[in-house]
Motif scaffolding. Sequence first.
Motif, mmCIF file in Angstrom:
data_model
loop_
_atom_site.group_PDB
_atom_site.id
_atom_site.type_symbol
_atom_site.label_atom_id
_atom_site.label_comp_id
_atom_site.label_asym_id
_atom_site.label_seq_id
_atom_site.Cartn_x
_atom_site.Cartn_y
_atom_site.Cartn_z
ATOM 1 N N ASP A 21 -24.772 -29.429 3.510
ATOM 2 C CA ASP A 21 -24.118 -27.954 3.819
ATOM 3 C C ASP A 21 -23.114 -27.592 2.853
ATOM 4 O O ASP A 21 -22.840 -26.549 2.591
ATOM 5 C CB ASP A 21 -23.943 -28.050 5.037
ATOM 6 N N ARG A 58 -33.084 -23.164 4.813
ATOM 7 C CA ARG A 58 -31.633 -23.757 5.222
ATOM 8 C C ARG A 58 -30.612 -23.193 4.174
ATOM 9 O O ARG A 58 -29.411 -22.781 4.842
ATOM 10 C CB ARG A 58 -31.979 -25.236 5.206
ATOM 11 N N VAL A 59 -30.869 -23.437 2.894
ATOM 12 C CA VAL A 59 -29.635 -22.768 1.942
ATOM 13 C C VAL A 59 -29.431 -21.459 1.782
ATOM 14 O O VAL A 59 -28.484 -20.842 1.288
ATOM 15 C CB VAL A 59 -29.672 -23.921 0.882
ATOM 16 N N ARG A 62 -26.616 -19.248 2.977
ATOM 17 C CA ARG A 62 -25.599 -20.049 3.448
ATOM 18 C C ARG A 62 -24.233 -20.026 2.704
ATOM 19 O O ARG A 62 -24.261 -20.441 1.518
ATOM 20 C CB ARG A 62 -26.035 -21.568 3.485
ATOM 21 N N LYS A 65 -22.852 -23.103 0.459
ATOM 22 C CA LYS A 65 -23.649 -23.166 -0.657
ATOM 23 C C LYS A 65 -23.322 -22.562 -2.055
ATOM 24 O O LYS A 65 -23.200 -22.931 -3.241
ATOM 25 C CB LYS A 65 -24.998 -23.147 -0.610
#
Length: 85
Positions: A21, A58-59, A62, A65
């Motif tokens: 993460d 998920r990314v 985010r 990232k």
Amino acid sequence: MNIPNLDSETIDRIVEMAWEDRTPFEAIALQFGLTEKQVIALMRREMKESSFKMWRERVSGRKTKHLKKRDFVQGRFRSQNQKGS
């Protein structure tokens, strides 16, 4: 997408960093010379479709990232395997 020819150990490390993460795409670019698009293509190639979809969900968006989207700069742990900036 043109992805450089990489050995399996390097590919494993890139996949590991992409899953973390707090490891930004810029750190992967600095260490391995791959753009975010190349990392995404590599992940698509190396992972099962369902795992890739989970990772992309998920990314996507985010903050951690992407260095420019982070609300912190220092004070976070950095792996000894990661090059400094």
